[in-house]
Design a protein around this motif. Structure first.
Motif, mmCIF file in Angstrom:
data_model
loop_
_atom_site.group_PDB
_atom_site.id
_atom_site.type_symbol
_atom_site.label_atom_id
_atom_site.label_comp_id
_atom_site.label_asym_id
_atom_site.label_seq_id
_atom_site.Cartn_x
_atom_site.Cartn_y
_atom_site.Cartn_z
ATOM 1 N N ILE A 118 0.833 -1.171 0.224
ATOM 2 C CA ILE A 118 0.076 0.158 -0.120
ATOM 3 C C ILE A 118 0.871 1.262 -0.013
ATOM 4 C CG2 ILE A 118 -1.796 1.166 1.275
ATOM 5 C CD1 ILE A 118 -2.660 -1.286 0.101
ATOM 6 N N SER A 119 1.804 1.364 0.831
ATOM 7 C CA SER A 119 2.694 2.389 0.989
ATOM 8 C C SER A 119 4.247 2.079 1.355
ATOM 9 C CB SER A 119 2.030 3.209 1.980
ATOM 10 O OG SER A 119 2.981 4.306 2.368
ATOM 11 N N LYS A 120 5.154 2.601 0.476
ATOM 12 C CA LYS A 120 6.217 2.660 0.887
ATOM 13 C C LYS A 120 6.915 3.273 2.252
ATOM 14 C CE LYS A 120 8.150 1.914 -3.756
ATOM 15 N NZ LYS A 120 9.016 2.519 -5.107
ATOM 16 N N ASN A 121 6.159 4.406 2.438
ATOM 17 C CA ASN A 121 6.430 5.197 3.722
ATOM 18 C C ASN A 121 6.187 4.072 5.006
ATOM 19 O OD1 ASN A 121 7.148 7.367 2.169
ATOM 20 N ND2 ASN A 121 5.172 8.228 2.345
ATOM 21 N N ASP A 122 5.020 3.435 4.828
ATOM 22 C CA ASP A 122 4.822 2.609 5.974
ATOM 23 C C ASP A 122 5.889 1.591 6.012
ATOM 24 O OD1 ASP A 122 2.162 3.420 7.296
ATOM 25 O OD2 ASP A 122 1.539 3.347 5.153
ATOM 26 N N ARG A 123 6.150 0.975 4.954
ATOM 27 C CA ARG A 123 7.270 -0.120 5.009
ATOM 28 C C ARG A 123 8.629 0.518 5.682
ATOM 29 N NH1 ARG A 123 11.811 -0.778 2.084
ATOM 30 N NH2 ARG A 123 12.506 -3.119 1.811
ATOM 31 N N GLU A 124 9.072 1.767 5.116
ATOM 32 C CA GLU A 124 10.104 2.284 5.713
ATOM 33 C C GLU A 124 9.937 2.513 7.369
ATOM 34 O OE1 GLU A 124 13.129 2.639 4.619
ATOM 35 O OE2 GLU A 124 12.203 1.741 2.674
ATOM 36 N N ARG A 125 8.702 3.067 7.811
ATOM 37 C CA ARG A 125 8.266 3.287 9.091
ATOM 38 C C ARG A 125 8.464 1.871 9.893
ATOM 39 N NH1 ARG A 125 2.756 5.401 11.682
ATOM 40 N NH2 ARG A 125 3.588 6.080 13.878
ATOM 41 N N ALA A 126 7.932 0.881 9.268
ATOM 42 C CA ALA A 126 7.885 -0.338 10.056
ATOM 43 C C ALA A 126 9.272 -0.851 10.475
ATOM 44 C CB ALA A 126 7.070 -1.450 9.384
ATOM 45 N N ILE A 127 10.305 -0.899 9.403
ATOM 46 C CA ILE A 127 11.275 -1.240 9.452
ATOM 47 C C ILE A 127 12.338 -0.054 10.629
ATOM 48 C CG2 ILE A 127 13.798 -1.046 8.287
ATOM 49 C CD1 ILE A 127 12.331 -1.893 5.806
ATOM 50 N N ALA A 128 11.902 1.195 10.196
ATOM 51 C CA ALA A 128 12.704 2.000 11.384
ATOM 52 C C ALA A 128 11.979 1.647 12.996
ATOM 53 C CB ALA A 128 12.136 3.481 11.254
ATOM 54 N N LEU A 129 10.743 1.351 13.065
ATOM 55 C CA LEU A 129 10.223 0.958 14.665
ATOM 56 C C LEU A 129 11.058 -0.384 14.852
ATOM 57 C CD1 LEU A 129 6.694 2.086 14.073
ATOM 58 C CD2 LEU A 129 8.217 3.215 15.420
ATOM 59 N N LEU A 130 11.027 -1.340 13.951
ATOM 60 C CA LEU A 130 11.690 -2.459 14.363
ATOM 61 C C LEU A 130 13.117 -2.452 14.744
ATOM 62 C CD1 LEU A 130 11.106 -5.789 14.797
ATOM 63 C CD2 LEU A 130 11.972 -5.836 12.528
ATOM 64 N N ALA A 131 13.873 -1.359 14.049
ATOM 65 C CA ALA A 131 15.175 -1.109 14.388
ATOM 66 C C ALA A 131 15.412 -0.341 15.793
ATOM 67 C CB ALA A 131 15.970 -0.499 13.545
ATOM 68 N N GLU A 132 14.436 0.270 16.034
ATOM 69 C CA GLU A 132 14.393 1.093 17.474
ATOM 70 C C GLU A 132 14.213 -0.020 18.400
ATOM 71 O OE1 GLU A 132 11.790 4.250 17.309
ATOM 72 O OE2 GLU A 132 12.653 5.403 15.865
ATOM 73 N N TYR A 133 13.135 -0.987 18.296
ATOM 74 C CA TYR A 133 12.941 -1.945 19.069
ATOM 75 C C TYR A 133 14.261 -2.832 19.506
ATOM 76 C CZ TYR A 133 11.184 -6.487 20.871
ATOM 77 O OH TYR A 133 10.883 -7.664 21.543
ATOM 78 N N ALA A 134 14.808 -3.251 18.373
ATOM 79 C CA ALA A 134 16.055 -4.009 18.320
ATOM 80 C C ALA A 134 17.251 -3.504 19.335
ATOM 81 C CB ALA A 134 16.660 -4.329 16.777
ATOM 82 N N LEU A 135 17.371 -2.026 19.114
ATOM 83 C CA LEU A 135 18.358 -1.520 19.792
ATOM 84 C C LEU A 135 17.961 -1.630 21.156
ATOM 85 C CD1 LEU A 135 19.069 1.835 17.870
ATOM 86 C CD2 LEU A 135 20.686 -0.158 18.144
ATOM 87 N N THR A 136 16.797 -1.610 21.815
ATOM 88 C CA THR A 136 16.523 -1.919 23.226
ATOM 89 C C THR A 136 16.827 -3.250 23.601
ATOM 90 O OG1 THR A 136 14.284 -2.087 22.806
ATOM 91 C CG2 THR A 136 14.777 0.108 23.042
ATOM 92 N N LYS A 137 16.817 -4.094 22.796
ATOM 93 C CA LYS A 137 17.098 -5.638 22.914
ATOM 94 C C LYS A 137 18.073 -6.357 22.648
ATOM 95 C CE LYS A 137 12.623 -5.866 24.566
ATOM 96 N NZ LYS A 137 12.146 -5.883 26.109
ATOM 97 N N CYS A 138 19.038 -5.567 21.987
ATOM 98 C CA CYS A 138 20.117 -6.432 21.347
ATOM 99 C C CYS A 138 21.409 -6.516 22.350
ATOM 100 C CB CYS A 138 20.999 -5.582 19.987
ATOM 101 S SG CYS A 138 21.373 -3.870 20.527
#
Length: 271
Positions: A58-78
């Motif tokens: 549907i949206s490339k912006n949502d794709r990039e937002r989902a990746i960015a949110l997961l990257a932020e989550y990964a930084l808190t758990k890595c």
């Protein structure tokens, strides 16, 4: 209302945005209600809703937002993984971003997805040896041969010549991409169990052993590791297999969890 029903509201030809109800029931949702429900869902479950929209294209912006949110989550758990905890402050966000990108690609893959053809590297053509027959004449046709009406082919010399030419890729037929569907079950997730079929005498279907019933081939984790190695060489193959790969698999599962949470929120809002 579930997430799949919201896809049609992102296309102008398939929806009616107005204040009038779409059905005669008093509790039917209007276009305004649906837009509000999707906005509330995105607010409550940002990662899951963005990941779903990105997966559906549907949206490339949502794709990039989902990746960015997961990257932020990964930084808190890595930091729970020793190999990732030892990475520098500048390298760690880049590695998490790379892992999040591959996690999204694996999460969004389906039997209908396509990938770049490995045979031609996405070019559609390959270089191949082509053999052709060429000929030449050893001499001009003499007068006595003309008088005897001999054929010019009697003085012709033929030879086979090998040339390198660009030919159409046989794997993708020039399309540059190939299907991600499993080669055994053709994307159905079910395949004939030969042993049970032989016992019962009728075709017996079971989950495909090659794809474990998914219907498509997952992205090999070695590709994610190769991408990480381009950023840093601090993670060895043994470390990847022992601990980092497990963390990477958890990131993929995180998208599934967040999507389920987004769907639960949407159903709660629209019930």
């Amino acid at each position: 209302m579930n997430l799949e029903n919201t896809v049609k509201y992102h296309f102008a030809k398939s929806t009616l945005i107005s204040d009038s109800p779409r059905a005669t029931a008093s509790d039917s949702l209007t276009g305004t209600d649906i837009m509000a429900a999707m906005g509330m869902t995105q607010e409550r479950a940002a990662m899951g809703y963005s990941a779903f929209l990105g997966k559906m294209g549907i949206s490339k912006n949502d794709r990039e937002r989902a990746i960015a949110l997961l990257a932020e989550y990964a930084l808190t758990k890595c930091d729970k993984v020793a190999a990732l905890r030892k990475l520098g402050d500048e390298i760690k966000p880049l590695v998490m971003r790379q892992l999040a990108t591959f996690a999204f690609e694996d999460y969004s893959r389906s039997a209908a997805s396509v990938k770049q053809c490995d045979c031609c590297s996405g070019q559609g053509f390959i270089e191949a040896d082509v053999f052709s027959m060429k000929s030449h004449y050893t001499m001009r046709l003499p007068q006595w041969a003309k008088d005897l009406k001999q054929s010019p082919s009697d003085f012709e010399v033929k030879r086979q010549v090998k040339e390198v030419a660009r030919v159409l890729c046989s794997a993708c037929k020039g399309k540059k991409v190939v299907s991600c569907a499993c080669n055994d079950c053709r994307g159905r997730g079910k395949a004939v169990a030969q042993e049970e079929t032989n016992k019962q005498g009728v075709p017996v279907f079971a989950n495909c052993k090659r794809c474990s019933g998914r219907g498509y081939e997952r992205i090999p984790s070695t590709e994610a590791y190769a991408a990480v190695c381009q950023i840093t060489d601090a993670i060895t193959v043994a470390t990847w297999e022992k601990s980092v790969k497990h963390f990477y698999d958890q990131l993929i599962t995180k998208f599934d969890i967040e999507e389920a949470w987004a769907e639960a929120q949407l159903k709660q809002i629209t019930r």
